[in-house]
Structure formats: C-alpha cells, structure tokens
Design a protein around this motif. Structure first.
Motif, PDB file in Angstrom:
ATOM      1  N   UNK A  30     -13.245 -26.665  16.148  1.00  0.00           N
ATOM      2  CA  UNK A  30     -13.053 -25.613  15.156  1.00  0.00           C
ATOM      3  C   UNK A  30     -14.371 -25.342  14.429  1.00  0.00           C
ATOM      4  N   UNK A  31     -15.202 -24.490  15.027  1.00  0.00           N
ATOM      5  CA  UNK A  31     -16.509 -24.182  14.443  1.00  0.00           C
ATOM      6  C   UNK A  31     -16.363 -23.392  13.149  1.00  0.00           C
ATOM      7  N   UNK A  32     -15.451 -22.435  13.139  1.00  0.00           N
ATOM      8  CA  UNK A  32     -15.099 -21.674  11.935  1.00  0.00           C
ATOM      9  C   UNK A  32     -13.586 -21.722  11.839  1.00  0.00           C
ATOM     10  N   UNK A  33     -13.076 -22.103  10.681  1.00  0.00           N
ATOM     11  CA  UNK A  33     -11.649 -22.418  10.604  1.00  0.00           C
ATOM     12  C   UNK A  33     -10.965 -21.713   9.437  1.00  0.00           C
ATOM     13  N   UNK A  34     -10.864 -20.392   9.544  1.00  0.00           N
ATOM     14  CA  UNK A  34     -10.107 -19.628   8.558  1.00  0.00           C
ATOM     15  C   UNK A  34     -10.892 -19.266   7.321  1.00  0.00           C
ATOM     16  N   UNK A  35     -11.944 -18.436   7.484  1.00  0.00           N
ATOM     17  CA  UNK A  35     -12.751 -18.050   6.323  1.00  0.00           C
ATOM     18  C   UNK A  35     -12.414 -16.631   5.884  1.00  0.00           C
ATOM     19  N   UNK A  36     -12.564 -16.397   4.586  1.00  0.00           N
ATOM     20  CA  UNK A  36     -12.380 -15.071   3.978  1.00  0.00           C
ATOM     21  C   UNK A  36     -13.652 -14.714   3.240  1.00  0.00           C
ATOM     22  N   UNK A  37     -14.259 -13.593   3.604  1.00  0.00           N
ATOM     23  CA  UNK A  37     -15.488 -13.151   2.965  1.00  0.00           C
ATOM     24  C   UNK A  37     -15.440 -11.642   2.757  1.00  0.00           C
ATOM     25  N   UNK A  38     -16.124 -11.182   1.692  1.00  0.00           N
ATOM     26  CA  UNK A  38     -16.240  -9.747   1.421  1.00  0.00           C
ATOM     27  C   UNK A  38     -17.710  -9.419   1.194  1.00  0.00           C
ATOM     28  N   UNK A  39     -18.194  -8.417   1.906  1.00  0.00           N
ATOM     29  CA  UNK A  39     -19.581  -7.983   1.769  1.00  0.00           C
ATOM     30  C   UNK A  39     -19.574  -6.606   1.116  1.00  0.00           C
ATOM     31  N   UNK A  40     -20.227  -6.503  -0.045  1.00  0.00           N
ATOM     32  CA  UNK A  40     -20.222  -5.260  -0.799  1.00  0.00           C
ATOM     33  C   UNK A  40     -21.407  -4.387  -0.420  1.00  0.00           C
ATOM     34  N   UNK A  41     -21.224  -3.096  -0.537  1.00  0.00           N
ATOM     35  CA  UNK A  41     -22.258  -2.136  -0.171  1.00  0.00           C
ATOM     36  C   UNK A  41     -23.498  -2.311  -1.055  1.00  0.00           C
ATOM     37  N   UNK A  42     -24.661  -2.440  -0.405  1.00  0.00           N
ATOM     38  CA  UNK A  42     -25.921  -2.552  -1.130  1.00  0.00           C
ATOM     39  C   UNK A  42     -26.159  -3.894  -1.794  1.00  0.00           C
ATOM     40  N   UNK A  43     -25.314  -4.900  -1.496  1.00  0.00           N
ATOM     41  CA  UNK A  43     -25.451  -6.227  -2.094  1.00  0.00           C
ATOM     42  C   UNK A  43     -25.779  -7.261  -1.022  1.00  0.00           C
ATOM     43  N   UNK A  44     -26.195  -8.438  -1.484  1.00  0.00           N
ATOM     44  CA  UNK A  44     -26.518  -9.530  -0.573  1.00  0.00           C
ATOM     45  C   UNK A  44     -25.538 -10.671  -0.768  1.00  0.00           C
ATOM     46  N   UNK A  45     -24.889 -11.076   0.319  1.00  0.00           N
ATOM     47  CA  UNK A  45     -24.022 -12.243   0.322  1.00  0.00           C
ATOM     48  C   UNK A  45     -24.783 -13.389   0.962  1.00  0.00           C
ATOM     49  N   UNK A  46     -25.011 -14.459   0.226  1.00  0.00           N
ATOM     50  CA  UNK A  46     -25.663 -15.638   0.773  1.00  0.00           C
ATOM     51  C   UNK A  46     -24.630 -16.607   1.316  1.00  0.00           C
ATOM     52  N   UNK A  47     -24.879 -17.126   2.505  1.00  0.00           N
ATOM     53  CA  UNK A  47     -24.024 -18.157   3.083  1.00  0.00           C
ATOM     54  C   UNK A  47     -24.873 -19.406   3.247  1.00  0.00           C
ATOM     55  N   UNK A  48     -24.473 -20.474   2.579  1.00  0.00           N
ATOM     56  CA  UNK A  48     -25.288 -21.684   2.545  1.00  0.00           C
ATOM     57  C   UNK A  48     -24.462 -22.887   2.967  1.00  0.00           C
ATOM     58  N   UNK A  49     -25.133 -23.877   3.530  1.00  0.00           N
ATOM     59  CA  UNK A  49     -24.461 -25.100   3.945  1.00  0.00           C
ATOM     60  C   UNK A  49     -25.346 -25.889   4.896  1.00  0.00           C
ATOM     61  N   UNK A  50     -24.938 -27.129   5.167  1.00  0.00           N
ATOM     62  CA  UNK A  50     -25.698 -27.976   6.065  1.00  0.00           C
ATOM     63  C   UNK A  50     -25.638 -27.455   7.500  1.00  0.00           C
ATOM     64  N   UNK A  51     -26.550 -27.933   8.335  1.00  0.00           N
ATOM     65  CA  UNK A  51     -26.519 -27.592   9.752  1.00  0.00           C
ATOM     66  C   UNK A  51     -25.190 -28.032  10.354  1.00  0.00           C
ATOM     67  N   UNK A  52     -24.595 -27.148  11.146  1.00  0.00           N
ATOM     68  CA  UNK A  52     -23.328 -27.471  11.789  1.00  0.00           C
ATOM     69  C   UNK A  52     -22.103 -27.080  11.006  1.00  0.00           C
ATOM     70  N   UNK A  53     -22.272 -26.366   9.871  1.00  0.00           N
ATOM     71  CA  UNK A  53     -21.106 -26.012   9.051  1.00  0.00           C
ATOM     72  C   UNK A  53     -20.443 -24.716   9.494  1.00  0.00           C
ATOM     73  N   UNK A  54     -21.062 -23.972  10.433  1.00  0.00           N
ATOM     74  CA  UNK A  54     -20.435 -22.755  10.940  1.00  0.00           C
ATOM     75  C   UNK A  54     -21.093 -21.464  10.501  1.00  0.00           C
ATOM     76  N   UNK A  55     -22.268 -21.537   9.873  1.00  0.00           N
ATOM     77  CA  UNK A  55     -22.921 -20.326   9.362  1.00  0.00           C
ATOM     78  C   UNK A  55     -23.285 -19.356  10.494  1.00  0.00           C
ATOM     79  N   UNK A  56     -24.007 -19.849  11.490  1.00  0.00           N
ATOM     80  CA  UNK A  56     -24.473 -18.980  12.571  1.00  0.00           C
ATOM     81  C   UNK A  56     -23.326 -18.497  13.450  1.00  0.00           C
ATOM     82  N   UNK A  57     -22.307 -19.343  13.648  1.00  0.00           N
ATOM     83  CA  UNK A  57     -21.150 -18.923  14.442  1.00  0.00           C
ATOM     84  C   UNK A  57     -20.398 -17.801  13.736  1.00  0.00           C
ATOM     85  N   UNK A  58     -20.408 -17.827  12.407  1.00  0.00           N
ATOM     86  CA  UNK A  58     -19.798 -16.731  11.643  1.00  0.00           C
ATOM     87  C   UNK A  58     -20.499 -15.418  11.943  1.00  0.00           C
ATOM     88  N   UNK A  59     -21.826 -15.435  11.994  1.00  0.00           N
ATOM     89  CA  UNK A  59     -22.569 -14.209  12.303  1.00  0.00           C
ATOM     90  C   UNK A  59     -22.313 -13.767  13.741  1.00  0.00           C
TER      91      UNK A  59
END
Length: 349
Positions: A30-59
């Motif tokens: 389970x690389x990504x296991x049920x995430x909810x995110x909202x990206x607003x127009x003209x804003x920056x959403x930062x995704x942070x965490x240790x290596x292996x937490x699922x950041x790149x798989x989310x992209x």
C-alpha cells in the motif's frame, strides 16, 4: 476534507480517498492508502515526509503513470477549460491511462518537474527537440513557432544563450541548467497545475535558491497551482501555502504553513520539526526519530507511527485505523491523542 463554497470554487484539483496498491506475490503493498488533498488555484501545496512515505507515487497517480502492477482507486477531479469555453470537471482515474484525453492533460493541464532531470531527459535527443515535442503536441503544429516558444521559455527560466542550449544534449548541461530546462519544458504549455517532485535535489545552495525563486515567480505571473514535493521542511516553509505531512502512505496532518510550523499537533510532525538544526540550540543534540518507516505491506491496524511514537498508548493507538479529523477549521490531524477525550473514548471502544 470539506470547506466553504468560496474555497470549493477556488479548488482546481481534488483527491478523494486515493489509493495506489501494488498487488505482489508476497501481498498487497500500500504505497498510498486513502489520501484526501485539495489544490487551490494559484496556491502551493507542499507535501512533506520521509523517503518511502508515498509522495512521488501520489504525483504518479495524478498523471496516471503508476507503473504496473500498481492500481489506482478513488477520485482525482480536475477542473479544466472546455474547448468551447467554460469549466468542466473530469475524474482522472476514470480515464484510460493510454487514452487521448489523459495524454492531452499530461503536459497540457498538469505538468511535472521530475526529481532527477538527467534520468528524465532522453540522452539521445537535444533539449530543444524535447521541449518542442511538448509544444507541438499541445500548443501548435508549426515547428518554427514551436522553436520560438522553446527559446523564449528557456530565456524566461534564466538559461544563458537559449538558442545554443536548444541544440545541446542533457549531458552537455550542468545540473542547474538541466533543472532549468526541465522547468522550461514543464511550463512550455502553460499548465494549470505544476508538480515539482524534489526539484532541488543534488543542487548547490545558490542554484537551489534560484530554482525556488523561479518557480515562485512563474506561479505568480501565470496563476499556476503548484504541488511541491520534498523532504526539506525549510523549503516547505519558503514555498508553501498549505502543507500535507505524509507517513506510510497516509496524510497525518494537513493545514496552512503558518499553523504547521507554529502549532503542529501530530507527534510525527513535531518530531520532524524538532530534528531541524536551528540557531541558538547551544550544545544540545538534535532530536532524532528512532526506528524506520515500516514496510507498507500486511500492516497491522492502528496508527502507522505507533512503533516510533514516544506518546503512543497501547490499546488505543494500535486498536483501529485512525481517521483524519478536523480539530480546528482547516486543520486536520490523524491522531487519537489530539482530538480530545471524545476521540480517546471512541478509540478505546
């Protein structure tokens, strides 16, 4: 996550219960296991965490480029302009990963700056050829016009002598120049959403600052939404409007950047912040998070951070899966020790 009507209108991309599971012979990873995110127009959403937490798989899930045998579930809704005018909402997960519609979205509506441009660029094609390929696919059929657009976007990202760089290969450029070329290719078709997957990795501090400033300037000038993926909390503080902290494929805390740094709630977020070197610490040792991130396969129920958390309570934190709860307006936390007595009683039942 729920918000008011004004916020909902400003949301350009929304992920609901998105899962990326790899069905292997050994079990389900389970690389990504049920995430909810909202990206607003003209804003920056930062995704942070240790290596292996699922950041790149989310992209990868956003672009529908998750490698086999990965499977993507949930909803990823993108607001995009119709050819005849007006907005439409499309669920990216319902699209064929190899179909025309998602190929129009990739590079056109959603673009990505990959983590390592030397690997992302083709070594046998010139920088200009690769930038023009995206422009010819999404912007124009005229090769001369595509060349002019390519030169102009390289100039805008601060590339010296852009006409010469258009004819050079990736190995002929320095790390900073390759990163600028990668940003130029991502921005060449005016995307609504830009995904920056650790774009400053392996760059020296001076070039890193230039790249971050460049992304900010282009975001403001084009009203582009940015998803900034990194493990560097210093970069998150500088770049982000909202922040999602990920651990073991889940979002464990989500709030605006000021609240995250001044009033963090989740034990993992606090541990990350306490491990940052700061001026004035004297001879005190930096705090560290003991243990390692568990392998995301056949996990027991409960909080994924349970085995490493100094505040974990046996029978409470490891009993049932813990939901992401809004403890204050716009501040979501996945921890039974934060939600007050009601949350604790519910977890024990």
């Amino acid at each position: 996550m729920k918000g008011n009507t004004a916020e909902a209108d400003a949301v350009i991309l929304e992920m609901k219960d998105v899962k990326v599971h790899f069905h292997l012979d050994e079990g389900v990873l389970k690389a990504v296991d049920g995430i909810d995110l909202r990206i607003k127009r003209g804003k920056t959403l930062g995704i942070v965490g240790e290596s292996g937490c699922g950041k790149s798989v989310t992209s990868q899930a956003l672009l529908r480029i998750v490698p086999s045998p990965g499977r993507v579930e949930g909803e990823i809704k993108l607001k995009r302009m119709r050819p005849e005018g007006g907005l439409e909402e499309v669920d990216l997960i319902r699209l064929d990963p190899r179909g025309k519609e998602i190929r129009d979205i990739r590079g056109g509506e959603i673009a990505m700056i990959f983590q390592e441009p030397m690997k992302a660029f083709s070594p046998i094609h010139t920088i200009g050829n690769q930038i023009m390929e995206a422009i010819l696919l999404h912007e124009t059929d005229d090769k001369e016009e595509a060349y002019r657009i390519g030169v102009e976007i390289l100039r805008k990202v601060g590339m010296s002598n852009p006409e010469q760089r258009m004819g050079e290969y990736p190995h002929q450029l320095s790390g900073g120049m390759r990163q600028r070329a990668m940003i130029a290719m991502a921005l060449s078709c005016h995307p609504s959403v830009l995904i920056a997957d650790e774009p400053t990795t392996a760059l020296d501090v001076t070039v890193q600052a230039q790249v971050l400033q460049l992304i900010n300037d282009l975001k403001e000038s084009r009203d582009t939404s940015v998803i900034f993926i990194t493990h560097d909390l210093g970069v998150i503080a500088e770049m982000s409007d909202d922040v999602a902290v990920m651990y073991l494929g889940k979002v464990v805390e989500y709030t605006d950047v000021d609240t995250l740094f001044h009033a963090p709630k989740h034990p993992y977020t606090k541990a990350l912040l306490n491990s940052i070197p700061t001026i004035g610490r004297g001879n005190r040792r930096l705090e560290s998070i003991e243990g390692t991130v568990p392998f995301p396969m056949n996990l027991p129920k409960g909080c994924g951070f349970y085995t490493r958390c100094k505040h974990a309570v046996d029978g409470m934190c490891n009993r049932e899966d813990i939901p992401l709860t809004e403890i204050e307006e716009g501040h979501f936390v996945r921890c039974v020790l934060v939600g007050g007595q009601d949350a604790r009683k519910e977890a024990v039942r």
